[in-house]
Design a protein around this motif. Structure first.
Motif, PDB file in Angstrom:
ATOM      1  N   ILE A  79       0.610  -1.297  -0.284  1.00  0.00           N
ATOM      2  CA  ILE A  79      -0.283   0.160   0.371  1.00  0.00           C
ATOM      3  C   ILE A  79       0.698   1.501  -0.039  1.00  0.00           C
ATOM      4  O   ILE A  79       0.353   2.429   0.091  1.00  0.00           O
ATOM      5  N   GLN A  80       2.338   1.439   0.139  1.00  0.00           N
ATOM      6  CA  GLN A  80       2.823   1.913   0.533  1.00  0.00           C
ATOM      7  C   GLN A  80       4.656   1.913  -0.860  1.00  0.00           C
ATOM      8  O   GLN A  80       5.356   1.220   0.732  1.00  0.00           O
ATOM      9  N   PRO A  81       4.112   1.185  -1.293  1.00  0.00           N
ATOM     10  CA  PRO A  81       5.706   1.558  -2.220  1.00  0.00           C
ATOM     11  C   PRO A  81       6.977   1.754  -2.357  1.00  0.00           C
ATOM     12  O   PRO A  81       7.834   1.728  -2.193  1.00  0.00           O
ATOM     13  N   GLU A  82       6.068   3.114  -2.291  1.00  0.00           N
ATOM     14  CA  GLU A  82       7.698   3.976  -1.837  1.00  0.00           C
ATOM     15  C   GLU A  82       8.138   4.001  -0.168  1.00  0.00           C
ATOM     16  O   GLU A  82       9.320   4.258  -0.239  1.00  0.00           O
ATOM     17  N   ASN A  83       7.639   3.387   0.096  1.00  0.00           N
ATOM     18  CA  ASN A  83       8.636   2.721   1.327  1.00  0.00           C
ATOM     19  C   ASN A  83       8.881   1.184   1.754  1.00  0.00           C
ATOM     20  O   ASN A  83       9.386   0.848   2.890  1.00  0.00           O
ATOM     21  N   ALA A  84       8.447   0.404   0.837  1.00  0.00           N
ATOM     22  CA  ALA A  84       9.469  -0.778   0.288  1.00  0.00           C
ATOM     23  C   ALA A  84      10.857  -1.431   0.791  1.00  0.00           C
ATOM     24  O   ALA A  84      11.121   0.035   0.462  1.00  0.00           O
ATOM     25  N   PRO A  85      11.061  -2.194   1.027  1.00  0.00           N
ATOM     26  CA  PRO A  85      12.234  -2.449   1.087  1.00  0.00           C
ATOM     27  C   PRO A  85      13.506  -2.527  -0.921  1.00  0.00           C
ATOM     28  O   PRO A  85      12.274  -3.299  -1.269  1.00  0.00           O
ATOM     29  N   ILE A  86      13.946  -1.925  -1.052  1.00  0.00           N
ATOM     30  CA  ILE A  86      14.689  -1.562  -2.492  1.00  0.00           C
ATOM     31  C   ILE A  86      15.245  -3.713  -1.829  1.00  0.00           C
ATOM     32  O   ILE A  86      16.759  -3.674  -1.267  1.00  0.00           O
ATOM     33  N   THR A  87      14.714  -3.837  -3.438  1.00  0.00           N
ATOM     34  CA  THR A  87      15.013  -5.229  -3.854  1.00  0.00           C
ATOM     35  C   THR A  87      16.172  -5.376  -4.416  1.00  0.00           C
ATOM     36  O   THR A  87      16.791  -4.481  -5.021  1.00  0.00           O
ATOM     37  N   GLN A  88      17.090  -6.740  -4.815  1.00  0.00           N
ATOM     38  CA  GLN A  88      18.474  -6.490  -5.676  1.00  0.00           C
ATOM     39  C   GLN A  88      18.429  -6.278  -7.426  1.00  0.00           C
ATOM     40  O   GLN A  88      19.161  -5.533  -7.576  1.00  0.00           O
ATOM     41  N   LYS A  89      17.188  -6.789  -7.343  1.00  0.00           N
ATOM     42  CA  LYS A  89      16.622  -6.253  -8.399  1.00  0.00           C
ATOM     43  C   LYS A  89      16.057  -4.682  -8.860  1.00  0.00           C
ATOM     44  O   LYS A  89      17.335  -4.266  -9.994  1.00  0.00           O
ATOM     45  N   THR A  90      15.570  -4.307  -8.119  1.00  0.00           N
ATOM     46  CA  THR A  90      16.044  -2.495  -8.321  1.00  0.00           C
ATOM     47  C   THR A  90      16.722  -2.309  -8.105  1.00  0.00           C
ATOM     48  O   THR A  90      17.541  -0.707  -8.664  1.00  0.00           O
TER      49      THR A  90
ATOM     50  N   ARG B 126      20.319  -3.495  -9.352  1.00  0.00           N
ATOM     51  CA  ARG B 126      21.466  -3.240  -9.930  1.00  0.00           C
ATOM     52  C   ARG B 126      20.710  -2.509 -11.345  1.00  0.00           C
ATOM     53  O   ARG B 126      21.066  -1.742 -11.630  1.00  0.00           O
ATOM     54  N   ARG B 127      19.134  -1.821 -11.085  1.00  0.00           N
ATOM     55  CA  ARG B 127      18.551  -1.585 -11.862  1.00  0.00           C
ATOM     56  C   ARG B 127      19.165  -0.282 -12.038  1.00  0.00           C
ATOM     57  O   ARG B 127      19.554   1.131 -12.815  1.00  0.00           O
TER      58      ARG B 127
END
Length: 85
Positions: free
Chosen positions: A62-73, A75-76
């Motif tokens: 519900i708050q994607p801006e506060n989601a933890p950064i994944t390895q995929k993100t 790397r991008r």
């Protein structure tokens, strides 16, 4: 023989937890078995409770801006920064 009801009065007793959990609401929810098992496995590996991980996942949804950064993100982002430098 003395009965327990003679010693203790439960007429004013209430159901529920003895200690309230502020900010928490108890609900009943049906989740797929594989989802629960995945959260339990991950929780055990991380040393957290599986309900805590489910809360974190729902909060990230519900708050994607506060989601933890994944390895995929990550790397991008690095590729984008290297490309623009």
């Amino acid at each position: 023989m003395k009965l327990i009801r003679d010693e203790y009065g439960f007429s004013k007793g209430r159901r529920g937890p003895v200690i309230p959990s502020p900010g928490k609401t108890r609900i009943t929810i049906f989740l797929d078995d594989d989802i629960i098992e995945a959260f339990r496995t991950k929780a055990e590996a991380e040393g957290k409770g599986y309900q805590t991980l489910i809360n974190e996942a729902l909060r990230a949804a519900i708050q994607p801006e506060n989601a933890p950064i994944t390895q995929k993100t990550l790397r991008r982002i690095i590729r984008e920064e290297l490309h623009t430098a």
